[in-house]
Every structure is written in C-alpha cells, then in structure tokens.
Design an enzyme around this catalytic site. Sequence first.
Site, PDB file in Angstrom:
ATOM      1  CG  ASP A  65      -1.692   1.220   1.441  1.00 51.27           C
ATOM      2  OD1 ASP A  65      -2.257   1.724   0.452  1.00 51.27           O
ATOM      3  OD2 ASP A  65      -1.762   1.720   2.581  1.00 51.27           O
ATOM      4  CE  LYS A  92      -5.204  -0.321  -1.469  1.00 45.12           C
ATOM      5  NZ  LYS A  92      -4.557   0.102  -0.211  1.00 45.12           N
ATOM      6  CB  SER A  96      -2.043   3.027  -3.905  1.00 44.74           C
ATOM      7  OG  SER A  96      -2.545   4.164  -3.239  1.00 44.74           O
ATOM      8  N   GLY A  97      -5.176   2.840  -3.341  1.00 46.36           N
ATOM      9  CA  GLY A  97      -6.424   3.526  -3.642  1.00 46.36           C
ATOM     10  C   GLY A  97      -6.186   4.990  -3.917  1.00 46.36           C
ATOM     11  CD  GLU A 145      -4.278   7.460   4.278  1.00 44.45           C
ATOM     12  OE1 GLU A 145      -4.777   7.399   3.141  1.00 44.45           O
ATOM     13  OE2 GLU A 145      -3.899   6.459   4.906  1.00 44.45           O
ATOM     14  CG  ASP A 168      -2.642   2.046   6.522  1.00 44.69           C
ATOM     15  OD1 ASP A 168      -3.401   2.880   7.052  1.00 44.69           O
ATOM     16  OD2 ASP A 168      -2.414   2.035   5.298  1.00 44.69           O
ATOM     17  CG  ASP A 201      -2.105   7.365   0.324  1.00 44.13           C
ATOM     18  OD1 ASP A 201      -1.065   7.873  -0.139  1.00 44.13           O
ATOM     19  OD2 ASP A 201      -3.212   7.464  -0.235  1.00 44.13           O
ATOM     20  NE  ARG A 208     -11.668   9.455   0.485  1.00 38.88           N
ATOM     21  CZ  ARG A 208     -10.695   8.535   0.517  1.00 38.88           C
ATOM     22  NH1 ARG A 208      -9.634   8.745   1.271  1.00 38.88           N
ATOM     23  NH2 ARG A 208     -10.789   7.445  -0.203  1.00 38.88           N
TER      24      ARG A 208
END
Length: 296
Positions: free
Chosen positions: A90, A228, A179-180, A99, A249, A92, A135
């Site tokens: 990952d 993911k 990653s997102g 992040e 995480d 962030d 977001r």
Amino acid sequence: MEGLITARINPVRPYCRRHQSYFVSSYTPQVAKRVIATPIGMMKKHPKLLHSVAASVQPLENSEAGCLDNTLPSKDMLKVWRNADAVCFDVDSTVCLDEGIDELAEFCGAGKAVAEWTARAMGGSVPFEEALAARLSLFNPSLSQVHEFLQKQPPRISPGIDELIKKLKAKSTAVYLVSGGFRQMINPVASILGIPPENIFANQLLFGNSGEFRGFDANEPTSRSGGKATAVEQIKKIHGYKSLVMVGDGATDLEARKPGGADLFICYAGVQLRDSVASKADWLVFRFTDLISSLQ
C-alpha cells in the site's frame, strides 16, 4: 470518455545527500487518528527538485500495543515472507507517511472534511468507492492544483522502506505498489524507490481539456471496495506467482488476503494503528526494519 484527458506528471528525480538531514521530527504512531508532521530543511538552492523525506518513528507504548498478540510471526509466516515471489505495498500511511488525498485536500482548503471521510474508508465502515467520490467532490482539484501540490509538497517516504525494497529486489522478489490513491501522486514515489510504472496499480484522476476536474477512472479496480484484492489476484495470476505478500495499514489491504490473492497480510502500523485491521492481520509490525531483519 470524450473530452477527458488523464494527466501524466513526469516524476522529478530526488536530490540526495547522505550527510545533510531533511528529516522531520520524530513522532509516535496514532491509534485511528490522522498524523500530521511537517518536513523541514527544504533546500533553498534546489526548490524545484523532489526530495524524499522520512521521519524517525518511535514504537507504540506497551499500553497501546499490548493487547495485540500477532507481533511475532510464526515459522510458517516467516517462510512465506522470506520466499515470496512478489510483495505488494500500500502507499498512503505505509510507503509514505501521509494519506495523499488528505494532503491534496488540505492544500486545496478542504483538509478536515476529507480526512474524516478517509478515516471511515480506511476503517472499512463505508464502501471505498463511496468515500472516494465523496472526498473528491469536497474540493474538485484542478490539474494545475495537482501540479502545484507536487512541486511544493514532495512525498514523505516512511523510514526503512527504501532499504526494504532494495533487499527484496536483491532477492529477485518483485515489488508492486497497490493503492487507492492516484497515479499522479504515486508516480514520483515509484520513481524514488525504483519501481517501474507497470508495477503500479492505482486510481487515475481525470481532467477536462482546460484542466478542470472531471472525476476519476471508475474502470480501475482500486477505485472500489475489494479492488485491491482484485488487483492482487490479477498480479498473481498474470505472472504465475506461487506466493505473494500484501503489506498495508487499511481495511482494503486486509481484503487482499484471500484464496487466489495474497498468501500473507502484514499490517504496517508505523504511521496508523487501526485496531479493526491490526487485530486481523497475520503479522503486525511497527518498523520496516523488522521486516528487513526477518529476511535474513
């Protein structure tokens, strides 16, 4: 999508000197709270160069970590870790200290509201795609803002991750970033760590012909819950890897551990400790140096 463009931001090579410090103050990882630390000592002579900035991380107090019983790996877990064909990280709060979407939102003036959504998404309380759209709608970043953000706020690399990736490469272990977050912000990180673009699985911001924000590419697997896990399954299947490890995480990283996906999930809590994720991890670590030493 007619009328849309995807921005490709060329990574800037980092300027590195071993005997000059660009580290931020040490801090203690937080429990389910956002960590903010400000880099100091940006070089005056080279303001446009990209710096990798790391922070020294202190272990959690025993009172915070004592209830977790997965900080010591079993022999079987160590065997998987040492013999993995590939490791997916990952980005962030794992490879990087921040992040990315929170920092971009802060730069654009919507930091607090976006950070609250991020906490919910990473804890798994709302679908990832819902949190991502919500977001972005709070600040609608333009292409010029993204460019300016990357110039003024270079990525802050977690301590030890560069050495860990070098060790993995030396063992001929393939390394991926899953990653997102957004490719526009992850490409410079990959450049610093020597990870090729084809080994990045992440989201893509979309902009109109005038640079106005138009959304994100919903076709990317990482743009939705379970994405993911899908990306990791694709990586494993396409390359024929027998053993693959996921390190991260958040709840979306935990999802990658499933039949056909990651064989081992290592929760890295050096930046964020999310109890709902850490308690379900195969192995919980607070320092990348622990993973480095375990490769021996």
